[in-house]
Every structure is written in C-alpha cells, then in structure tokens.
Enzyme design. Structure first.
Site, short mmCIF file in Angstrom:
data_model
loop_
_atom_site.label_atom_id
_atom_site.label_comp_id
_atom_site.label_asym_id
_atom_site.label_seq_id
_atom_site.Cartn_x
_atom_site.Cartn_y
_atom_site.Cartn_z
N HIS A 207 51.80 4.17 -66.11
CA HIS A 207 52.14 4.67 -64.76
C HIS A 207 51.69 4.01 -63.39
CE1 HIS A 207 47.80 5.72 -64.66
NE2 HIS A 207 47.82 5.98 -63.45
C1 UD1 Z 1 47.65 8.12 -58.15
C2 UD1 Z 1 46.73 6.75 -57.74
C3 UD1 Z 1 46.14 6.16 -59.17
C4 UD1 Z 1 46.08 7.09 -60.33
C5 UD1 Z 1 47.08 8.00 -60.62
C6 UD1 Z 1 46.73 9.20 -61.34
C7 UD1 Z 1 46.51 5.77 -55.67
C8 UD1 Z 1 46.74 4.70 -54.66
N1 UD1 Z 1 46.97 6.03 -56.87
O1 UD1 Z 1 49.03 7.30 -58.68
O2 UD1 Z 1 45.24 5.49 -59.09
O3 UD1 Z 1 45.86 6.55 -61.55
O4 UD1 Z 1 47.48 8.80 -59.11
O5 UD1 Z 1 47.66 9.86 -62.05
O6 UD1 Z 1 45.95 6.96 -55.15
N2 UD1 Z 1 54.62 12.27 -57.71
C9 UD1 Z 1 55.16 13.64 -58.26
N3 UD1 Z 1 54.41 14.68 -58.40
C10 UD1 Z 1 53.08 14.86 -57.83
C11 UD1 Z 1 52.49 13.51 -57.68
C12 UD1 Z 1 53.31 12.30 -57.57
O7 UD1 Z 1 56.35 13.81 -58.64
O8 UD1 Z 1 52.40 15.73 -57.93
C13 UD1 Z 1 55.51 11.23 -57.84
C14 UD1 Z 1 56.10 10.92 -56.34
O9 UD1 Z 1 57.42 10.61 -56.51
C15 UD1 Z 1 55.11 9.98 -55.85
C16 UD1 Z 1 54.69 9.15 -56.90
O10 UD1 Z 1 54.59 10.28 -58.06
O11 UD1 Z 1 55.95 9.08 -54.94
C17 UD1 Z 1 53.44 8.31 -57.01
O12 UD1 Z 1 52.46 9.28 -56.60
P1 UD1 Z 1 51.06 8.87 -56.04
O13 UD1 Z 1 50.02 10.11 -55.69
O14 UD1 Z 1 51.48 8.20 -54.53
O15 UD1 Z 1 50.70 7.87 -56.78
P2 UD1 Z 1 50.24 7.79 -58.58
O16 UD1 Z 1 51.26 6.79 -59.07
O17 UD1 Z 1 50.28 9.25 -59.02
N1 UDP Z 2 46.20 13.08 -69.11
C1 UDP Z 2 46.52 14.41 -69.44
N2 UDP Z 2 48.01 14.51 -69.87
C2 UDP Z 2 48.87 13.54 -69.80
C3 UDP Z 2 48.32 12.07 -69.38
C4 UDP Z 2 47.25 11.90 -69.18
O1 UDP Z 2 45.91 15.11 -69.47
O2 UDP Z 2 49.93 13.64 -70.32
C5 UDP Z 2 44.68 12.90 -68.79
C6 UDP Z 2 43.97 11.90 -69.61
O3 UDP Z 2 43.45 12.71 -70.70
C7 UDP Z 2 43.02 11.29 -68.79
C8 UDP Z 2 43.55 11.53 -67.30
O4 UDP Z 2 44.71 12.08 -67.35
O5 UDP Z 2 41.74 12.28 -68.51
C9 UDP Z 2 44.02 9.94 -66.90
O6 UDP Z 2 44.70 10.23 -65.48
P1 UDP Z 2 45.64 8.94 -65.25
O7 UDP Z 2 46.14 8.33 -66.29
O8 UDP Z 2 47.04 9.59 -64.62
O9 UDP Z 2 45.15 8.25 -64.08
P2 UDP Z 2 43.93 7.07 -64.36
O10 UDP Z 2 42.62 7.38 -65.00
O11 UDP Z 2 44.65 5.80 -64.45
O12 UDP Z 2 43.40 6.97 -62.74
#
Ligand code: UD1
Ligand code: UDP
Length: 368
Positions: A207
């Site tokens: 992701h």
């Molecule tokens: C964010 C964090 C990342 C973390 C991740 C955990 C930052 C810069 N990035 O990335 O470090 O690893 O969360 O999962 O803070 N979207 C949805 N539903 C949601 C949220 C997001 O559909 O509830 C979609 C939207 O299209 C959005 C995209 O995901 O534009 C990215 O969401 P965003 O919160 O900006 O960044 P993440 O990739 O989730």
């Molecule tokens: N996770 C979850 N369901 C999923 C994928 C990840 O519950 O389908 C959990 C996972 O166990 C871990 C956390 O989400 O605790 C990691 O989050 P993510 O990979 O979104 O973000 P990051 O850790 O890279 O910031």
C-alpha cells in the site's frame, strides 16, 4: 475537570497500536480522551477495529478524510488545536508516522502540554517517504520519546535528542498481538471462509505510496510475488488497501493469476492469516513487525526499512520490487523458517508508557 491524556489517532495502524495504550489508561484509572482525525474513514480501515479491539467510540472525530499532504495535515492541525484548547489535557500521545501524527505533534508543541511520541526513533533515512519527515519532526518536538528498541534510541541520541527524554519500552504492537492472538485462533473463521488450510498460502500487502502510486513499480512488485508463488506452488492472498485498489481501478496494472484479491481484513482475521501463512510479502511497517513477532518469515518489497531489527534477527529480508529478487528472496526465506528472538519487547510497552506519562504529571498536579 481536564483530562490527563489526549490520545490522537487517525489510521488503521494507529488504532491497532494505540489500543493497548487506551486499555492501560482504563486499567490505571487515568482520564483520557480520544481524538480521531478521520484520516481513515472507510469501515474496513476504521470502525471495524474500534469494535473488535473493544475501544470506546472517540469523543472527537474531526472527519478530515483524504487529500493532498499539506491540505490534509493543515486541516487536521487546525481542528486538533481547537479540541486541545477546549480539553486542556496535561499530555498528548501520538503514535507512529502518519500525517495525523505530524498534525497532532505540531498542534501540541505550540500549546502548554507535554507531547509523548509512541514508536519514536524509527528511521528509514529516506526523505522521499512522507512518513520519514513526519517521524523526524515529531521526535524533535516531543517531550517523551517512547523508543521501541535500543537501536531507535541510538538514532535519537545521534540526532541530539537528550537521553533523559527517551525510554525504551518495546513496541505496543507486541501488546496488541499478545492480547489478540489467541482470540483470533478461537474466533476467526477466515481460513475456512477463504478455503485455506494453513501454510498453503503466502500473504501479501502492498500500500505504500512509493510502490502502488507508481504503475511500473506496482506492476513489477506483482510480477515478483506471482513468480515467487509459482515457484512454491502456492496461492497468494492480498487484502487490498484502498490506495492500491484505486490504482488497480484507474490504471492498466493487471493482477497475475496466483494472486487472490480480498477486501481489507479485520484485525483478528488478519492476525490469523499472518500466523498461518507460509511466508509474508509486504511493504507495511506494522506487518514486518507482526511477522517477526509471530515467527513467520517475511520479505519486504522496499528499498529500505525502518525496522532493521527484523533483518538482524533473520526474520525479514529487503527485496525491493525487482521480480527476480522478490522470487529469490521469497524462496530462500520460505525455506529458512527458524526461531528468532522478538526484538520488540515483551508486551509491556503500553503499561510503561502510561506509567511514565502519569508519573510525570504528578509533580505538576501537586504544585498547582
Ligand atoms: C496512510 C499513511 C501511511 C500508513 C497508512 C496505513 C500518511 C502520509 N500515510 O497512508 O504511512 O502506512 O496510512 O494504512 O499519513 N482511502 C479510502 N478510505 C480510507 C482512507 C483512504 O478509500 O478510509 C483512500 C483514498 O483514496 C485516499 C487513499 O486511500 O486518497 C490514501 O489514503 P491516505 O490516508 O492519504 O494515505 P494511506 O495510503 O492510507
Ligand atoms: N492489517 C489489518 N488488516 C489488513 C491489513 C493490515 O488488520 O487487511 C493490520 C496489520 O495487522 C497491522 C496494521 O494493519 O497491525 C498495519 O497497517 P498498515 O499496513 O496499513 O500500515 P503501516 O504499518 O505500514 O503504517
């Protein structure tokens, strides 16, 4: 009366890793309020974790949602400041490295409140990652730095942060895994739901913006995972994060045959999938840690990691996104299942954090 601690969170990993901290506040009778920025808002990245991890509904949900970095962080900063001014907590806790953390840290640092950073001192040394900026800034404005390992403490000290602000606590993800692993084994039906038997599949997540927003890197990563799966004659289960889903929808990146897309999983189902996977392929920070804690080999599809401890103990290998390197790394790691020591602590991080924050508050309370 003001609460003692405000806990700011906004995304899936923050909800999971702060869940034991919230439970600790309750166990120690510390008053707290939860401020959810709303960075994540889809049920599958948000409410499902509050329900499953027995967390109270946040008192505040700022509903900020998605957007460009500056806009998202700026809106969070404005709204978080308003709540903190109203609530006047003595301390504020943030966890990790998201934009929600950066906004919470900056807002707190301008007010008369102490900031605690949970999971302080992680460094990828890659300033192209938005998360690296968020970590560095947050660490430098924090009053208490809760470093998961001695290595993270060392990075902080090298950056000139005073040692007396740093406590090595382990990572709260260990507390979360310990609390939920057995529950997952008892309650989750994910293996039968997905027609899996255990050890007969690889689990992947991808992701990170630098991987999935770049079509070529995403395509290359998927090819590598597919080649690894073909070589081991297994299927790959890929719970798709919305960012990756968006890219698959709007681009011509194709998902190869061995990879089965599923929706983001709840925590218990995901923990069971991790525990029962033959190998985990990921670009997630939390997943690298959980694989290491659960004793499942991992390959990390990135050029660097801020979790070097997982590599040092032999639980993880960095493979980038080149298909041949992913395949080779996956074959070697899946054959080298071994016992390694978990470098992230014994599961007492949240207790240490809440004890440290509430102890610090006692002198102030007695003086006033
Ligand atoms: C964010 C964090 C990342 C973390 C991740 C955990 C930052 C810069 N990035 O990335 O470090 O690893 O969360 O999962 O803070 N979207 C949805 N539903 C949601 C949220 C997001 O559909 O509830 C979609 C939207 O299209 C959005 C995209 O995901 O534009 C990215 O969401 P965003 O919160 O900006 O960044 P993440 O990739 O989730
Ligand atoms: N996770 C979850 N369901 C999923 C994928 C990840 O519950 O389908 C959990 C996972 O166990 C871990 C956390 O989400 O605790 C990691 O989050 P993510 O990979 O979104 O973000 P990051 O850790 O890279 O910031």
């Amino acid at each position: 009366m003001s609460v003692e601690i405000a806990i700011i969170l906004g995304t899936r990993p923050e909800i999971i890793k702060l869940s034991p901290v919230i439970h600790q506040c309750e166990q120690q009778g510390i008053s707290y309020t939860v401020i959810h920025t709303g960075q994540h808002y889809s049920d599958s990245l948000d409410t499902v974790f509050f329900d499953q991890l027995d967390l109270p509904t946040p008192e505040y949900n700022l509903g900020i949602g998605s957007g460009p970095h500056g806009e998202q962080t700026g809106e969070m900063l404005i709204e978080v400041e308003k709540v903190l001014r109203d609530e006047q907590p003595a301390s504020v806790l943030v966890q990790g490295d998201t934009n929600s953390v950066l906004a919470g840290a900056i807002a707190t640092s301008k007010l008369d409140m102490e900031l605690g950073h949970v999971e302080a001192g992680l460094r990828s040394f890659d300033r192209d990652m938005p998360e690296e900026t968020n970590r560095v800034v947050t660490d430098h404005v924090a009053d208490y730095l809760f470093a998961p390992t001695e290595q993270s403490k060392e990075y902080l000290v090298e950056e000139g942060i005073s040692e007396d602000r740093i406590t090595v606590t382990g990572n709260t993800v260990v507390d979360a895994v310990h609390r939920n692993r057995e529950i997952a084994e008892e309650k989750s039906t994910v293996l039968s739901d997905l027609s899996l038997t255990g050890r007969d599949f690889f689990l992947m997540t991808a992701h990170r913006a630098e991987n999935v927003d770049d079509e070529d890197r995403f395509r290359s990563l998927l090819r590598g995972v597919n080649a690894a799966a073909l070589a081991s004659d297994v299927e790959v289960i890929y719970p798709v994060h919305p960012r990756a889903q968006d890219q698959l929808r709007k681009s011509d990146v194709l998902v190869p045959s061995q990879i089965r897309l599923v929706n983001p999983q709840d925590y218990l189902d995901f923990l069971l999938l991790e525990s029962e996977a033959d190998l985990i392929l990921t670009d997630s920070g939390g997943v690298q840690e959980e694989a290491c804690i659960l004793g499942v080999p991992c390959v990390t599809m990135r050029e660097n990691t801020e979790r070097p401890e997982t590599i040092e103990v032999g639980a993880n290998r960095l493979v980038g996104v080149d298909p041949a390197t992913i395949r080779e790394g996956a074959i070697e790691m899946s054959q080298s299942r071994s016992e390694w020591a978990n470098p992230f602590g014994v599961g007492t991080a949240s207790e240490q954090i809440i004890t440290a924050v509430s102890d610090q508050q006692i002198p102030d309370r007695q003086i006033s």
